[in-house]
Design an enzyme around this catalytic site. Structure first.
Site, PDB file in Angstrom:
ATOM      1  N   LYS A   1      -6.509  -9.383  -8.128  1.00 49.89           N
ATOM      2  CA  LYS A   1      -7.683  -9.573  -7.286  1.00 49.89           C
ATOM      3  C   LYS A   1      -8.731  -8.506  -7.574  1.00 49.89           C
ATOM      4  O   LYS A   1      -8.392  -7.341  -7.804  1.00 49.89           O
ATOM      5  CB  LYS A   1      -7.272  -9.529  -5.814  1.00 49.89           C
TER       6      LYS A   1
ATOM      7  N   LYS B   1       0.815  -1.213   0.000  1.00 48.67           N
ATOM      8  CA  LYS B   1       0.000   0.000   0.000  1.00 48.67           C
ATOM      9  C   LYS B   1       0.850   1.266   0.000  1.00 48.67           C
ATOM     10  O   LYS B   1       0.485   2.264  -0.614  1.00 48.67           O
ATOM     11  CB  LYS B   1      -0.943  -0.005   1.211  1.00 48.67           C
TER      12      LYS B   1
ATOM     13  N   LYS C   1     -12.009  -2.921  -4.811  1.00 52.28           N
ATOM     14  CA  LYS C   1     -12.765  -1.674  -4.809  1.00 52.28           C
ATOM     15  C   LYS C   1     -11.897  -0.489  -5.178  1.00 52.28           C
ATOM     16  O   LYS C   1     -12.399   0.572  -5.557  1.00 52.28           O
ATOM     17  CB  LYS C   1     -13.422  -1.464  -3.439  1.00 52.28           C
TER      18      LYS C   1
END
Length: 345
Positions: A204, A121, A207
């Site tokens: 994957k 991240k 969102k």
């Protein structure tokens, strides 16, 4: 060092949660929400909308409120029953933040440096990432251990965080010479647990993907579902006949896996049904199945989102129940650590 005493544990208590950031999608439903509903039959379940986790990266405040309600609506529409389970949003229960601070003082920086999700991240901007993103796993440990949960349903990408939770529990117990926290066990859901992007079968479903076409949102209507599946990336070959043939065909593997999960059947049975056929008739069958399974969820989410007061009341009541469960745990933690509390008057 405090006096040793037996740890008081619920034997079958589940804790889990999801972030209210971005649209809830098919991957969330098949990998988590649907399984949470099933777990209610065998466990005492605590389900949380983890809005404290969400702000490890900046969120628009009004959008965070809306997404928190949407996440709660998705849980309920997927089968989580607020009367059978405890359902609340994280920021309403102060125990999460308080215990996370204690765990910040227990966990070691070296442990956190090994967390692959932080590396993913933060990317190349590690020095600009928030401190909250770095200590995110400590808050996750607090979420679980504030209720002395015995089990946590996790995907493969969360197993490292659960191992850290066990390390923190073990170190806390060893440091203070008292068995306060359990070593929580994972409940790993295999079938349908990893749903990939409709635009790239190697990634994957997420969102955070900028392409809305990469995912089936739980708020998508039937036309949107049909359009996205019809446009889903494929390869030029007929569908394979065996699981072994799927290794080099990520898009076929993903679409067949979605069909198998939605129909509650094995991948082998799905291959026996569609193996050797072209993608076009298979996609039509997948559209019909996805619309049939997801439309009731979409409709119930819409009903709930049109009545935010109902969602807010559910979350508030759930927060009261969660706080009551966390209270004796936090009293034990404060006593163990040596925090001086208020005396009754």
């Amino acid at each position: 060092m405090t006096e040793d005493r037996p740890v008081s544990l619920p034997k079958n208590r589940i804790f889990s949660g999801a972030q209210p950031s971005g649209s809830m999608h098919l991957g969330n439903y098949l990998g988590a929400f649907r399984n949470w509903a099933k777990l209610q039959d065998d466990y005492e379940c605590i389900y949380c909308v983890v809005d404290l986790h969400a702000i490890t990266v900046w969120q628009d405040p009004q959008e965070l409120i809306r997404q928190t309600r949407e996440a709660a609506a998705a849980y309920i529409a997927s089968g989580v029953d607020p009367k059978r389970s405890v359902l609340f949003n994280q920021s309403q229960v102060a125990a999460h933040g308080e215990l996370a601070w204690v765990f910040n003082c227990v966990a070691r920086i070296g442990w956190l440096n090994r967390m692959t999700q932080f590396k993913d991240k933060a990317g190349k901007n590690r020095e600009k990432a928030s401190a909250g993103l770095f200590v995110y796993p400590n808050l996750m440990a607090a979420d679980i251990l504030a209720y002395k949960a015995s089990h946590v349903p996790v995907g493969e990408d969360q197993k490292q965080h659960l191992e850290l939770t066990r390390d923190i529990a073990m170190k806390f117990n060893n440091d203070y010479g008292r068995e306060v926290f359990p070593l929580v066990e994972p409940v790993i859901q295999k079938e349908g647990a990893r749903i990939m992007s409709l635009r790239d079968g190697s990634k994957k479903m997420s969102k955070s993907d900028p392409s809305d076409a990469s995912r089936l949102n739980l708020t998508d209507d039937a036309d949107s579902i049909a359009r996205k599946i019809r446009k889903a990336k494929t390869d030029p070959h007929p569908l394979p006949d065996s699981v072994a043939d799927l290794a080099e065909r990520p898009e076929a593997n993903n679409l067949l896996g979605i069909y198998a999960a939605l129909s509650d059947q094995s991948l082998e049975k799905t291959l026996a049904e569609f193996g050797g056929t072209d993608f076009a008739p298979f996609k039509k069958a997948l559209v019909d199945l996805a619309v049939a399974k997801l439309s009731p969820i979409t409709q119930e989410m819409s009903r709930l989102m049109n009545d935010p007061a109902e969602i807010d009341a559910i979350l508030s009541e759930g927060a009261d129940r969660a706080a009551a469960l966390a209270l004796p745990v936090m009293e034990e933690v404060r006593e163990t650590v040596g925090f001086l509390g208020r005396r009754a008057r």
